[in-house]
Enzyme design. Structure first.
Site, PDB file in Angstrom:
ATOM      1  N   THR A   1      28.648   7.714  29.017  1.00 12.21           N
ATOM      2  CA  THR A   1      28.882   9.072  28.541  1.00 12.21           C
ATOM      3  C   THR A   1      27.673   9.961  28.800  1.00 12.21           C
ATOM      4  OG1 THR A   1      30.327   8.220  26.802  1.00 12.21           O
ATOM      5  CG2 THR A   1      29.539  10.483  26.560  1.00 12.21           C
TER       6      THR A   1
ATOM      7  N   ASP B   1      21.000   9.639  28.841  1.00 17.06           N
ATOM      8  CA  ASP B   1      20.728  11.017  28.421  1.00 17.06           C
ATOM      9  C   ASP B   1      20.720  11.211  26.915  1.00 17.06           C
ATOM     10  OD1 ASP B   1      23.511  10.795  27.887  1.00 17.06           O
ATOM     11  OD2 ASP B   1      23.708  12.980  28.037  1.00 17.06           O
TER      12      ASP B   1
ATOM     13  N   ASP C   1      24.092   4.421  31.585  1.00 19.11           N
ATOM     14  CA  ASP C   1      24.921   4.748  30.429  1.00 19.11           C
ATOM     15  C   ASP C   1      26.177   5.429  30.956  1.00 19.11           C
ATOM     16  OD1 ASP C   1      25.646   5.428  27.678  1.00 19.11           O
ATOM     17  OD2 ASP C   1      25.058   7.463  28.226  1.00 19.11           O
TER      18      ASP C   1
END
Length: 694
Positions: free
Chosen positions: A383, A582, A381
């Site tokens: 960001t 996250d 991912d």
């Protein structure tokens, strides 16, 4: 093809540790994507038919205090059997030397004693035949004992029993050390804390502390709770939680965790979590529960060991038919492959999970250790994973006659109550400048576009009807002056600010790349990762810039959470996929990957529950540590396989030829078993840092 994921909610009443254990076990069930306990509600995400019967069984087991190791022998049992067999062996040898006649006269008693010492082997051997319809290692030992008794030489098997029980005790000790290493490492061992009451510190027992209390921690003391710093500054070693040896500087507003040590300074902390609810307790329970999730290589070791047992029987039958020599037959019956294969593999997996936790890497099962070793595709991912996850004001573009402070304060006033990351970045920038944000008279959120607010005059600047948001919003509201400013860096996210229908300028906000991230990705490639893919919901322009800077093989921009999961499913068809994320939008992809990894301290609870590996450190190089550990573990397991088969095969050949006695056959077999178990335990020793690919 899109995946269909459904959710179900059930009411449960469990303690926090039991709830975590339940979630881990539920995720192991076929079709279960993720499971989370929120207060008294169990939330389950699943595909296909929901396994209600299995879920109810697991909930019932946890509720009544189910223990996965309740039938395992205790260390005291092994010690007692070892002392009995070794003591009997010595006594018989002394009696034989002192009085051969007396020794011969008690043959029946000797046989009875040996059968008693071998009772557990006989019981387990017979049980294996009856229950599993196949012989096991204990069946071999039981056959050897009974054969020696029938041959009139019961004491010949006593040496086998003495060595076997002694080796079992030492092997169990080594394996237990490996399993218990992490619990000892994370032991708080701090009986008291300093409770702050009306500004006065007093020493109280840790058991008296509850959430909401305020405590003080001084140099050299271990923190026993999770909380937030109220005042003071200290260098705190958080190695037990994050695995980072360098101390972290803690000041007002920052979190601290149980198990960390104050190396210098002192802080006053507001208690948030105590006892079984702390992060430290979470680590211990996850590690303990991880031991119950078997790796495929463990199943392979068990299968191979069970297949090799009949070979020993076949070899013994052939040798007896050819030689009629009971000594040679006992040689083959005294040797088996099962102990070395099974125990060394289980110890290696347990030791790997403990060693990972020591580095701040929580691996939720042995199956993921093996998957880490096979990983050849990494999906990230953007960001919060490739980037820090904390947007920062990086550029300010203003129209003619407009000051930077003016545009920032107007934007901060309009966005004062917003929790959007871009708004938070502006608020933080203004706070760091120690500027006073003017209070707006009214504000309104425009979904997926921005904010409007009425701001009064302030500090010599004019207020008015303020519009803050995207370029699209400005065009929709027909704001004038859009062509009077030039945006040069299109990879940033920009917030446009207008007052009374006229554009004042734009604020460029960027989420910086994590330090060492590019180096980590390069190291991954040198370590066997063939493909690195980035998934992000950001625009193609931003994704393209990051992918180019990071030398990423492929990227997909403007993707939804279900799209991330679909991309992971496609990649799984051609390799072993590790997904790193996250946020809550990463949870489906984390659950579908072979190994889902959450990175950093800001991970969401759902992402952490959906992942197979949790890394609390912000350092991306921990990803390399996880891959290294997986491959080191599997290399040791393969070493043990080779050593066990070669040594025991050689011993069987020597025994069949009559070169060695049954005593030496037992010595070789048990020494080899102990050696491979100790070899597995080497994983607990820290590996020397070296350059990847060297």
């Amino acid at each position: 093809m899109r995946f269909n994921c459904y959710s179900l909610r059930l009411g449960v009443s469990l303690s926090t540790p039991d709830a975590r254990i339940l979630c881990v076990r539920l995720r192991a069930l076929p079709g279960i994507v993720s499971a989370v306990v929120d207060q008294s509600e169990l939330k389950i995400w699943y595909r296909g038919i929901f396994p209600m019967a299995q879920v109810k069984k697991l909930v019932a087991q946890i509720t009544v205090g189910y223990k996965s190791k309740e039938n395992e022998p205790e260390m005291a049992d092994y010690r007692r059997e070892a002392i009995l067999s070794v003591g009997s062996f010595i006594a018989m040898q002394l009696l034989k030397k002192a009085s051969p006649a007396a020794f011969a006269s008690v043959k029946i008693l000797r046989s009875g004693l040996i059968l008693y010492i071998a009772r557990n082997f006989i019981k387990n051997g017979v049980t294996g035949l009856v229950r599993d319809n196949r012989p096991n290692a204990d069946t071999l030992t039981a056959t050897a004992v009974i054969a020696s008794v029938l041959a009139g030489k019961p004491e010949s098997s006593l040496s086998l029993l003495a060595l076997s029980n002694g080796a079992e005790m030492l092997t169990s000790y080594a394996a237990e050390k490996a399993r218990g290493h992490i619990s000892g490492l994370l032991n708080l061992n701090q009986p008291y804390v300093w409770l702050v009451d009306n500004g006065v510190e007093r020493k109280v027992s840790v058991k008296e502390i509850k959430a909401g209390d305020v405590i003080a921690a001084h140099t050299g003391e271990k923190i026993c709770i999770d909380g937030q710093v109220l005042s003071g500054t200290a260098a705190i070693n958080q190695a037990s939680i994050t695995g980072e040896s360098a101390p972290a500087m803690k000041k007002k507003g920052l979190p601290v965790y149980a198990g960390s040590v104050v190396e210098a300074g002192e802080v006053v902390i507001k208690v948030e979590k105590v006892g079984k609810d702390t992060s430290l307790a979470h680590v211990v329970h996850l590690v303990e529960e991880a031991q119950t999730r078997r790796a495929p290589v463990q199943n392979f070791a068990d299968t191979m060991a069970n297949l090799l047992v009949p070979i020993s029987f076949l070899g013994a039958a052939i040798v007896y038919g050819a030689t009629r020599d009971w000594q040679r037959v006992l040689n083959l019956l005294f040797i088996d492959f099962s102990c070395g294969l099974k125990l060394s593999t289980a110890t290696a997996i347990s030791a790997a999970i403990g060693a990972a936790a020591k580095q701040g890497i929580l691996v939720k099962g042995g199956n993921y250790i093996e998957a880490l070793a096979d990983t050849d595709t990494v999906v990230l991912d953007k960001t919060g994973t490739i980037t820090v996850g904390v947007p920062q004001v990086s550029a300010i573009v203003t129209a003619s006659g407009v000051e930077e402070k003016e545009i920032l304060l107007l934007a901060a006033s309009a966005e004062h109550h917003s929790v959007h990351p871009l708004a938070v970045a502006i608020q933080k920038y203004v706070k760091d400048k120690s500027w006073t944000v003017p209070q707006h008279k009214s504000s309104k959120t425009i979904v997926a576009r921005g904010m409007t607010a009425v701001v009064p005059d302030f500090e010599g600047f004019r207020g008015g009807d303020v519009l803050v948001g995207s370029a699209k919003l400005m065009k929709e509201r027909k704001v004038v002056g859009m062509d009077q400013i030039t945006i040069e860096n299109l990879t940033m996210g920009y917030i446009y600010v207008a007052r009374d229908g006229k554009l004042l300028g734009a604020i460029g906000i960027m989420d910086p790349i994590r330090p060492l991230m590019k180096k980590t990705l390069n190291q991954m490639r040198r370590y066997g990762v063939d493909e690195v893919v980035m998934l992000t919901g950001d625009s193609k322009a931003v994704a393209s810039e990051v992918a180019r800077d990071m030398d990423i093989d492929a990227y997909h921009a403007e993707v939804l959470p279900e799209d991330k999961a679909n991309h992971v499913m496609k990649l799984k068809k051609r390799g072993t996929v590790m997904m790193v994320g996250d946020g809550i939008n990463d949870a489906p992809a984390l659950a579908f990957a072979h190994v889902g990894v959450t990175l950093g301290g800001r991970q969401t609870d759902l992402a952490a529950e959906s992942s197979a590996v949790t890394i609390r450190s912000e350092d991306p190089s921990r990803l390399i540590d996880a891959l290294q550990l997986g491959r080191r573990t599997m290399n040791l397991i393969h070493q043990n396989f080779t050593a066990t088969i070669m040594v025991n095969s050689a011993a069987m050949l020597l025994g069949a030829l009559g070169v060695i006695t049954p005593l030496w056959a037992a010595v070789i077999h048990n020494t080899a078993t102990l050696a491979v178990v100790l070899n597995s335990a080497r994983i607990l020793a820290p590996e020397k840092k070296r350059s990847i690919g060297a």
